[in-house]
Design a protein around this motif. Structure first.
Motif, PDB file in Angstrom:
ATOM      1  N   PRO A 156      38.661  49.819  38.930  1.00 21.91           N
ATOM      2  CA  PRO A 156      37.603  49.118  38.167  1.00 21.91           C
ATOM      3  C   PRO A 156      37.331  47.701  38.653  1.00 21.91           C
ATOM      4  CG  PRO A 156      39.594  49.416  36.846  1.00 21.91           C
ATOM      5  CD  PRO A 156      39.768  50.253  38.063  1.00 21.91           C
ATOM      6  N   ASP A 157      38.288  47.086  39.342  1.00 24.44           N
ATOM      7  CA  ASP A 157      38.093  45.725  39.840  1.00 24.44           C
ATOM      8  C   ASP A 157      37.620  45.683  41.290  1.00 24.44           C
ATOM      9  OD1 ASP A 157      38.934  44.537  37.412  1.00 24.44           O
ATOM     10  OD2 ASP A 157      41.043  44.797  37.994  1.00 24.44           O
ATOM     11  N   ASN A 158      37.346  46.851  41.876  1.00 23.86           N
ATOM     12  CA  ASN A 158      36.904  46.914  43.264  1.00 23.86           C
ATOM     13  C   ASN A 158      35.632  46.089  43.444  1.00 23.86           C
ATOM     14  OD1 ASN A 158      35.789  47.788  45.822  1.00 23.86           O
ATOM     15  ND2 ASN A 158      37.029  49.641  45.665  1.00 23.86           N
ATOM     16  N   ALA A 159      35.660  45.180  44.426  1.00 22.40           N
ATOM     17  CA  ALA A 159      34.514  44.297  44.651  1.00 22.40           C
ATOM     18  C   ALA A 159      33.327  45.018  45.272  1.00 22.40           C
ATOM     19  CB  ALA A 159      34.927  43.131  45.555  1.00 22.40           C
ATOM     20  N   GLY A 160      33.561  46.178  45.873  1.00 17.98           N
ATOM     21  CA  GLY A 160      32.467  46.971  46.411  1.00 17.98           C
ATOM     22  C   GLY A 160      32.183  46.762  47.890  1.00 17.98           C
ATOM     23  N   ASP A 161      32.681  45.671  48.454  1.00 21.18           N
ATOM     24  CA  ASP A 161      32.510  45.442  49.892  1.00 21.18           C
ATOM     25  C   ASP A 161      33.779  44.807  50.441  1.00 21.18           C
ATOM     26  OD1 ASP A 161      32.247  42.409  49.988  1.00 21.18           O
ATOM     27  OD2 ASP A 161      30.561  42.906  48.677  1.00 21.18           O
ATOM     28  N   LEU A 162      33.902  44.832  51.757  1.00 18.46           N
ATOM     29  CA  LEU A 162      35.153  44.412  52.387  1.00 18.46           C
ATOM     30  C   LEU A 162      35.411  42.922  52.201  1.00 18.46           C
ATOM     31  CD1 LEU A 162      37.489  45.633  53.925  1.00 18.46           C
ATOM     32  CD2 LEU A 162      36.305  45.105  56.056  1.00 18.46           C
ATOM     33  N   THR A 163      34.386  42.116  52.360  1.00 14.13           N
ATOM     34  CA  THR A 163      34.569  40.673  52.187  1.00 14.13           C
ATOM     35  C   THR A 163      35.042  40.351  50.785  1.00 14.13           C
ATOM     36  OG1 THR A 163      32.906  40.142  53.860  1.00 14.13           O
ATOM     37  CG2 THR A 163      33.395  38.434  52.235  1.00 14.13           C
ATOM     38  N   GLY A 164      34.451  40.980  49.789  1.00 18.08           N
ATOM     39  CA  GLY A 164      34.875  40.764  48.411  1.00 18.08           C
ATOM     40  C   GLY A 164      36.315  41.157  48.181  1.00 18.08           C
ATOM     41  N   GLU A 165      36.763  42.237  48.819  1.00 16.59           N
ATOM     42  CA  GLU A 165      38.149  42.665  48.662  1.00 16.59           C
ATOM     43  C   GLU A 165      39.120  41.721  49.356  1.00 16.59           C
ATOM     44  OE1 GLU A 165      39.878  45.099  46.836  1.00 16.59           O
ATOM     45  OE2 GLU A 165      37.952  44.766  45.837  1.00 16.59           O
ATOM     46  N   VAL A 166      38.711  41.151  50.486  1.00 13.26           N
ATOM     47  CA  VAL A 166      39.560  40.160  51.157  1.00 13.26           C
ATOM     48  C   VAL A 166      39.694  38.914  50.271  1.00 13.26           C
ATOM     49  CG1 VAL A 166      39.772  38.645  53.171  1.00 13.26           C
ATOM     50  CG2 VAL A 166      39.042  41.017  53.468  1.00 13.26           C
ATOM     51  N   VAL A 167      38.589  38.465  49.685  1.00  8.75           N
ATOM     52  CA  VAL A 167      38.623  37.306  48.793  1.00  8.75           C
ATOM     53  C   VAL A 167      39.532  37.590  47.605  1.00  8.75           C
ATOM     54  CG1 VAL A 167      37.255  35.878  47.227  1.00  8.75           C
ATOM     55  CG2 VAL A 167      36.367  36.447  49.498  1.00  8.75           C
ATOM     56  N   ARG A 168      39.421  38.778  47.015  1.00 13.38           N
ATOM     57  CA  ARG A 168      40.277  39.132  45.874  1.00 13.38           C
ATOM     58  C   ARG A 168      41.751  39.117  46.267  1.00 13.38           C
ATOM     59  NH1 ARG A 168      40.816  43.381  42.146  1.00 13.38           N
ATOM     60  NH2 ARG A 168      40.540  44.913  43.816  1.00 13.38           N
ATOM     61  N   ALA A 169      42.050  39.660  47.451  1.00 15.49           N
ATOM     62  CA  ALA A 169      43.436  39.711  47.894  1.00 15.49           C
ATOM     63  C   ALA A 169      43.980  38.316  48.172  1.00 15.49           C
ATOM     64  CB  ALA A 169      43.559  40.587  49.141  1.00 15.49           C
ATOM     65  N   VAL A 170      43.159  37.458  48.756  1.00 20.43           N
ATOM     66  CA  VAL A 170      43.592  36.076  49.000  1.00 20.43           C
ATOM     67  C   VAL A 170      43.907  35.382  47.673  1.00 20.43           C
ATOM     68  CG1 VAL A 170      42.790  33.804  49.777  1.00 20.43           C
ATOM     69  CG2 VAL A 170      42.441  35.814  51.227  1.00 20.43           C
ATOM     70  N   THR A 171      43.100  35.629  46.674  1.00 18.29           N
ATOM     71  CA  THR A 171      43.345  35.032  45.347  1.00 18.29           C
ATOM     72  C   THR A 171      44.663  35.521  44.758  1.00 18.29           C
ATOM     73  OG1 THR A 171      40.961  34.895  44.951  1.00 18.29           O
ATOM     74  CG2 THR A 171      42.410  34.754  43.027  1.00 18.29           C
ATOM     75  N   ARG A 172      44.959  36.806  44.912  1.00 19.61           N
ATOM     76  CA  ARG A 172      46.181  37.387  44.342  1.00 19.61           C
ATOM     77  C   ARG A 172      47.429  36.986  45.132  1.00 19.61           C
ATOM     78  NH1 ARG A 172      43.279  42.105  44.774  1.00 19.61           N
ATOM     79  NH2 ARG A 172      44.855  43.001  46.180  1.00 19.61           N
ATOM     80  N   VAL A 173      47.330  37.081  46.460  1.00 19.20           N
ATOM     81  CA  VAL A 173      48.506  36.921  47.323  1.00 19.20           C
ATOM     82  C   VAL A 173      48.756  35.470  47.701  1.00 19.20           C
ATOM     83  CG1 VAL A 173      49.488  37.596  49.554  1.00 19.20           C
ATOM     84  CG2 VAL A 173      48.204  39.269  48.206  1.00 19.20           C
TER      85      VAL A 173
END
Length: 516
Positions: A78-95
């Motif tokens: 449900p939190d999938n950003a929908g594109d690769l850049t968005g997922e990289v940003v999400r991972a940087v925020t988490r990690v």
């Protein structure tokens, strides 16, 4: 927190990937993300999507088994950003890593997107070159510099010398010849029996992916039903080993052959595995050469197989990066006709087109001659818009990525680049298909007729193509024979052929742009 976030794309599923070579299991995290943007920038065949998603999940499982931290985003998260850049940003925020490392994408559009990661992520981003190819993009550019023409044959010889594949101690090609293509053009006899490819029963991970793909992408061309592709490096190697054992000895003789109801014949069907990283091209070529050295497969088969990987695969990638982004807009023959709907439905009386489209719908696969000399030749002689044709090829095949698809279609099949990739257009009448297949024997049309209601459409379309492109092609030395024949042709016959072509083209039901 800290360490490095290492991003792995869906076509980079190689344990030896450059971005993973210096990984610290105690500090680093690997990110893999299934995103809608990559699954739908064209409406990929469901089996391709299932292959990539399942292979990604199995690759993540392999890394976790090594004690490596993996951040994995499923498509239905449900939190999938929908594109690769968005997922990289999400991972940087988490990690909260100190930096991000990735191997630059092989598709131009995504490579450009990755250039902006550092700015949007707020941490340093290192993009490494993809070293899973024999020739770097810089190396290809250096080879191409100053040459009046770029021909695969000469590039291929350089690659043979550089790698040592099928090269003897004195530096000469094994067998005394560089290329055995003339020996690889036999039509398959009626009684020829062919072994099946290695197929794999889906495990729980793959079954979950198949259900997801069926629900989300069931409206795409093709179906995910019957999915049995390899989804791990181990399985892909098993599939390739089965090809070497059962098919490679006859691959050379029959690599150009086509038969009704036999989509594979003696082909390996490993392009999808090579292009997503499950197979290593060097290891594949080395294994094929060993089969020749051990006396298991003849030289014409092994050389022809290695040439497709060491020659064509590397060459088209080099052309792609040398000529992009403008290459995607090439249309030197000014072809503008829309794509016929039968490219999607398979509903046509032309048995050759019907066979290729139907097997493509089922398998997400057709071999190189079916692509080049059936659907490709039809697209060329009918004057189909290169943008529409490229879209179709990118959609329908499990091994299709723009870097390999675009040069093969724009340059090889359509001659839309005006001769950058190939020295002549591969235009042909129905005679070629009749010689290399049994399709014509099962067809409503008569391949021997050029005009009339039962005439094979390829025949009139061929001469219509030759005539209407006279100003662009007549000066090509490799086109001298058809233009010599055209000059001798009676005006009444040429007019009849052109009228036949026009009548057929006007009878086609064309697909609307964006319909598929």
């Amino acid at each position: 927190m800290g360490g490095t976030l290492r991003v792995v794309l869906g076509d980079q599923l190689s344990r030896g990937l450059a971005s993973l070579q210096d990984l610290d299991p105690d500090a680093d995290t690997v990110l893999l993300a299934e995103v809608m943007a990559e699954a739908t920038y064209v409406r990929h065949h469901p089996k391709k999507i299932a292959l990539i998603f399942s292979a990604m999940r199995h690759f993540a499982q392999q890394l976790e088994g090594e004690g490596i931290a993996v951040a994995y985003t499923k498509l239905d998260d449900p939190d999938n950003a929908g594109d690769l850049t968005g997922e990289v940003v999400r991972a940087v925020t988490r990690v909260a890593p100190e930096r991000v490392i990735a191997v630059s994408a092989q598709e131009h559009r995504l490579a450009q997107e990755m250039q902006g990661w550092s700015e949007v992520c707020g941490v340093p981003v290192e993009l490494r070159a993809d070293d899973r190819f024999f020739c770097s993009t810089d190396g290809f550019e250096q080879w191409a510099r100053g040459r009046k023409s770029l021909r695969m044959e000469f590039f291929y010889r350089e690659m043979r010398r550089a790698t040592g594949f099928l090269i003897e101690a004195d530096g000469q090609p094994t067998g005394g010849r560089w290329n055995y293509d003339q020996d690889n053009r036999k039509a398959a006899p009626d009684a020829l029996g062919t072994p099946d490819r290695r197929r794999f029963q889906p495990d729980a991970i793959t079954r979950e992916v198949v259900d997801l793909v069926r629900a989300r992408f069931g409206h795409h061309f093709g179906a995910v039903d019957g999915f049995d592709y390899a989804v791990t490096a181990e399985q892909a190697e098993q599939a390739f080993e089965a090809f070497v054992r059962d098919k490679l000895p006859s691959f050379g003789d029959y690599q150009d052959a086509m038969k009704v109801g036999q989509p594979l014949l003696f082909h390996a069907q490993i392009g999808a595995y090579l292009n997503c990283g499950l197979l290593d091209p060097y290891a594949v070529c080395a294994r094929a050469e060993k089969a020749y050295r051990d006396g298991h497969a003849p030289l014409n088969a092994v050389e022809g197989f290695i040439r497709q990987i060491l020659g064509w695969r590397e060459f088209v990638r080099g052309i792609y990066w040398l000529k992009m982004p403008g290459y995607a807009q090439e249309n030197r023959l000014n072809a503008t006709r829309p794509l016929p709907r039968f490219f999607w439905t398979g509903k046509t009386d032309m048995r050759c087109i019907h066979e290729v489209v139907e097997q493509t719908r089922t398998e997400a696969y057709a071999h190189h001659i079916q692509r080049l000399m059936v659907t490709g030749v039809f697209a060329l002689v009918a004057g189909l818009d290169p943008r529409a044709v490229n879209y179709w090829y990118l959609v329908v095949y499990a091994d299709a990525y723009e870097w390999v698809e675009l040069p093969n279609v724009t340059g090889m099949a359509l001659y839309a680049d005006g001769g950058v990739l190939g020295s002549k257009p591969y235009a042909a009448s129905g005679k070629y298909i009749d010689r290399m297949s049994d399709y014509c024997r099962h067809c409503r049309y008569d391949v021997k007729q050029q005009t009339g209601p039962d005439a094979c459409p390829f025949n009139a379309l061929y001469w219509d193509f030759i005539d209407r492109n006279r100003d662009k092609l007549e000066g090509n030395p490799r086109m001298s024979m058809p233009y010599a024949t055209l000059k001798k042709m009676q005006p009444e016959k040429l007019q009849a052929l052109r009228q036949q072509a026009e009548t057929f083209l006007n009878s086609i039901d064309y697909a609307e742009e964006g319909e598929w």
